[in-house]
Design a protein around this motif. Structure first.
Motif, short mmCIF file in Angstrom:
data_model
loop_
_atom_site.label_atom_id
_atom_site.label_comp_id
_atom_site.label_asym_id
_atom_site.label_seq_id
_atom_site.Cartn_x
_atom_site.Cartn_y
_atom_site.Cartn_z
N ARG A 428 0.88 -1.05 0.15
CA ARG A 428 0.01 0.02 -0.13
C ARG A 428 0.94 1.56 0.08
N ALA A 429 1.87 1.18 0.62
CA ALA A 429 2.85 2.25 0.77
C ALA A 429 3.48 2.71 -0.47
N VAL A 430 3.87 1.83 -1.29
CA VAL A 430 4.42 2.08 -2.86
C VAL A 430 3.46 2.87 -3.78
N ASP A 431 2.12 2.58 -3.35
CA ASP A 431 1.17 3.37 -4.15
C ASP A 431 1.12 5.05 -3.68
N ARG A 432 1.31 5.10 -2.32
CA ARG A 432 1.47 6.49 -1.77
C ARG A 432 2.71 7.19 -2.27
N PHE A 433 3.73 6.36 -2.20
CA PHE A 433 5.05 6.86 -2.79
C PHE A 433 4.99 7.47 -4.05
N ALA A 434 4.44 6.31 -5.02
CA ALA A 434 4.18 6.94 -6.42
C ALA A 434 3.34 7.98 -6.76
N ALA A 435 2.41 8.20 -5.79
CA ALA A 435 1.31 9.52 -6.22
C ALA A 435 2.24 10.59 -5.63
N THR A 436 3.35 10.62 -4.73
CA THR A 436 4.03 11.54 -4.40
C THR A 436 5.02 11.94 -5.27
N TYR A 437 6.17 10.91 -5.71
CA TYR A 437 7.29 10.97 -6.27
C TYR A 437 7.01 10.74 -7.77
N LYS A 438 5.92 10.40 -8.34
CA LYS A 438 5.54 9.93 -9.83
C LYS A 438 6.48 8.89 -10.11
N LYS A 439 6.81 7.85 -9.41
CA LYS A 439 7.21 6.57 -9.61
C LYS A 439 7.41 5.90 -8.69
N PHE A 440 7.59 4.59 -8.98
CA PHE A 440 7.49 3.41 -7.79
C PHE A 440 9.01 3.46 -7.31
N PRO A 441 9.09 3.10 -6.12
CA PRO A 441 10.61 2.91 -5.19
C PRO A 441 11.36 2.14 -6.15
N GLY A 442 12.72 2.70 -6.26
CA GLY A 442 13.78 2.04 -7.26
C GLY A 442 13.45 1.98 -8.54
N GLN A 443 12.37 2.56 -9.06
CA GLN A 443 12.05 2.21 -10.57
C GLN A 443 12.86 3.36 -11.36
N PHE A 444 13.36 2.96 -12.59
CA PHE A 444 13.86 3.72 -13.57
C PHE A 444 15.44 3.64 -13.29
N ASP A 445 15.84 4.30 -12.08
CA ASP A 445 16.99 4.57 -11.67
C ASP A 445 17.86 3.58 -10.48
N GLY A 446 18.41 2.65 -10.64
CA GLY A 446 18.73 1.77 -9.76
C GLY A 446 19.85 2.38 -8.51
N ARG A 447 20.48 3.58 -8.98
CA ARG A 447 21.21 4.18 -7.92
C ARG A 447 20.62 5.01 -6.89
N GLN A 448 19.32 5.25 -7.13
CA GLN A 448 18.45 5.67 -5.98
C GLN A 448 17.61 4.75 -5.16
N VAL A 449 18.34 3.55 -5.14
CA VAL A 449 17.50 2.53 -4.24
C VAL A 449 17.59 2.83 -2.84
N ASP A 450 18.61 3.18 -2.31
CA ASP A 450 18.87 3.53 -0.83
C ASP A 450 18.11 4.61 -0.54
N GLU A 451 17.97 5.85 -1.08
CA GLU A 451 17.27 6.86 -0.98
C GLU A 451 15.91 6.68 -1.02
N ASP A 452 15.54 5.95 -2.05
CA ASP A 452 13.94 5.61 -2.18
C ASP A 452 13.45 4.72 -0.90
N ALA A 453 14.46 3.74 -0.52
CA ALA A 453 14.06 2.91 0.70
C ALA A 453 13.69 3.85 2.12
N THR A 454 14.54 4.86 2.00
CA THR A 454 14.38 5.61 3.39
C THR A 454 13.02 6.51 3.01
N ARG A 455 12.73 6.89 1.94
CA ARG A 455 11.57 7.67 1.53
C ARG A 455 10.43 6.68 1.88
N LEU A 456 10.48 5.49 1.26
CA LEU A 456 9.31 4.40 1.35
C LEU A 456 9.23 4.20 2.96
#
Length: 534
Positions: A428-456
């Motif tokens: 459920r949280a990944v959908d809230r994340f996508a609504a805020t950041y216009k992408k799912f955690p870790g999507q498109f750019d693998g280098r942002q995985v750690d940053e996205d994990a914190t945001r998630l």
């Protein structure tokens, strides 16, 4: 002219084609499948794997809705597209591949984004028996659920997300006549014999000096006689305590005249059938007392038959449901067994006839055609009257906005369920994340995985707070894993989730077996599955 109703018959080629599944859900179930129309939203691997199983099973028609084009990445996870499909309509290509699996299935496709269709054309969904919604975000799921409930259309939501996924059924009410329980007590009425059975039992002497005759008395007769003997010396009560049950078994054993009497061994093993409480179960009592059993012109056939069952139990049933009429195998002389079989079948037929009269009277009273519920349907209802099930599902909107905090706490405290709850929260949280950041955690750019994990994790904690479950500790590794998934739809997970979804769809359409009641969560990391009822 006398009206004659027959069981539906199936052609020999179809019987051969669907031989295995006919053994499971029979011709009535297969006919229900062939009359069903299914709409699939999004035809990624989760959706196509779900439909593949239904198409092979002989579903009537499918309509695939997807507005996207086939991309190179789809070739690695979707078996229903190939290299020639790249750049073409995904709905059209997958529809063509699915059609090849079974030419008897009508296959259609619509090139439109499902989210847009939900927003702009809600009446579109009313034409289907069931909608399978895959890979939808929370907002679209909630809107679609509301639409399907208003149109009285069944809905199954399925989603694969990396190494996790879920399946959730959402219908107002699902009633089941043939629930096919794994274990169920034979309906022999050993502790409550009707007059004809009693008279037959009275004609047989279990003290006969003939050893051959003694070995061939069916255990039904033995147990009815000994139960009567016990009741006479125990204030008309049957065994209740463990000690009394042991004494009853010993009493049965004492009637043996030799050690090789298989009929008495069967009787000893079947003594638990005497100990079963008389009358109907608490579950059936709740069904006949349900407010839906107060029927009107808009009531379903199921509830009309339940209303008739309630009348039957209070009158000619004497507190019991209609007799099923079947008998298990047992050691017996041919003559005794055939006579017993006739007694059980005659009683079952008489009970079914009484139910039929009551159903017709109720239909007449509510202004409907008294023949609108067929004899085969009433017969099936009578045979399964002790196994009826009613399933009701919360709206997704209710669950999401007001989940059971008690259940959440209970599951989070359980070692078996804590990971499932974690994935439920994060899905459920990944959908809230996508609504805020216009992408799912870790999507498109693998280098942002750690940053996205914190945001998630921050998003998930906010969600937990909204759910009234602030003290739930979300494992750090789960947030990291969800970010590493990058919203990928892996074929191996999609195939599993799609298999579960199609199994539940078959249960809903055939109205056989009991469908899952909660949200099924698949944990591909630990190879575990749990069902959460929130």
């Amino acid at each position: 002219m006398k009206r004659v109703e027959q069981e539906p018959t199936m052609s020999e080629p179809k019987k051969t084609k669907y031989d295995r599944q006919l053994r499971i859900w029979g011709e009535l179930g297969q006919t229900a499948l062939e009359n069903a129309s299914i709409c699939l939203l999004n035809c990624g691997p989760t959706g196509t794997e779900t439909l593949k199983n239904l198409v092979l099973g002989g579903i009537g028609s499918i309509t695939v809705v997807d507005g996207s084009k086939v991309e190179i990445g789809d070739l690695g996870n979707n078996f229903m597209v190939d290299e020639k499909s790249v750049g073409q309509s995904k709905a059209k290509c997958t529809c063509a591949f699915l059609q090849e699996l079974n030419d008897a299935v009508k296959a259609n496709f619509i090139e439109e984004n499902p989210d847009s269709l939900i927003m702009t054309n809600p009446s579109f969904f009313s034409q289907f028996t069931l909608v399978v919604a895959t890979q939808l975000v929370e907002d679209s799921m909630v809107k679609l659920d509301r639409i399907c409930r208003e149109a009285n259309v069944k809905l199954i939501i399925a989603r694969s997300y990396g190494l996790t996924g879920f399946v959730r059924i959402s219908v107002k009410e699902h009633t089941i006549i043939d629930s096919k329980p794994d274990h169920f007590l034979d309906d022999l009425r050993l502790n409550n014999p009707w007059p004809e059975l009693k008279r037959f039992v009275d004609t047989i002497d279990i003290k006969t000096p003939d050893p051959i005759a003694h070995k061939h008395i069916p255990y039904v007769v033995i147990l009815v006689k000994i139960a009567e003997e016990w009741a006479r010396s125990h204030n008309n009560n049957l065994p209740l305590t463990r000690e009394e049950k042991r004494e009853f078994k010993d009493l049965v054993k004492s009637k043996m005249v030799s050690l090789d009497e298989d009929n008495y061994k069967e009787a000893i093993e079947a003594t638990f059938k005497v100990f079963a409480p008389r009358g109907i179960s608490q579950e059936i009592q709740e069904i006949i007392n349900d407010s839906s059993a107060e029927v009107g012109s808009n009531s379903s056939d199921f509830w009309i038959m339940v209303a008739a069952l309630k009348e039957f139990i209070s009158n000619e049933g004497g507190g019991e449901a209609p007799l099923e009429g079947s008998m298990p195998d047992m050691t017996s002389s041919t003559e005794h067994y055939i006579n017993l079989q006739k007694i059980y079948q005659t009683k079952a037929e008489a009970d079914c006839l009484s139910m039929e009269h009551r159903v017709k009277n109720i239909l007449t009273n509510i202004g409907r055609d008294p023949h609108s519920i067929s004899k085969p349907t009433i017969k099936s209802f009578c045979k399964n009257a002790r196994k009826l099930k009613v399933c009701r599902y919360r709206m997704l909107e209710d669950e999401f906005s007001n989940p059971s905090v008690t259940e959440l706490h209970k599951c989070s405290a359980s070692e078996d369920y804590s990971s499932a709850i974690g994935f439920y929260i994060l899905l459920r949280a990944v959908d809230r994340f996508a609504a805020t950041y216009k992408k799912f955690p870790g999507q498109f750019d693998g280098r942002q995985v750690d940053e996205d994990a914190t945001r998630l994790k921050t998003t998930a904690l906010s969600l937990l707070s909204d759910m009234g479950c602030k003290d739930f500790v979300l494992p750090e590794e789960l947030c990291n894993e969800m970010s590493r998934f990058g919203a990928a739809e892996l074929h191996v997970v999609a195939a599993f989730v799609g298999g579960i979804a199609s199994q539940e769809i078959i249960k809903l359409i055939t109205k056989q077996f009991v469908p899952m009641l909660g949200t099924f969560i698949f944990n591909g990391i630990d190879h575990k599955s749990e069902s959460l009822t929130l």
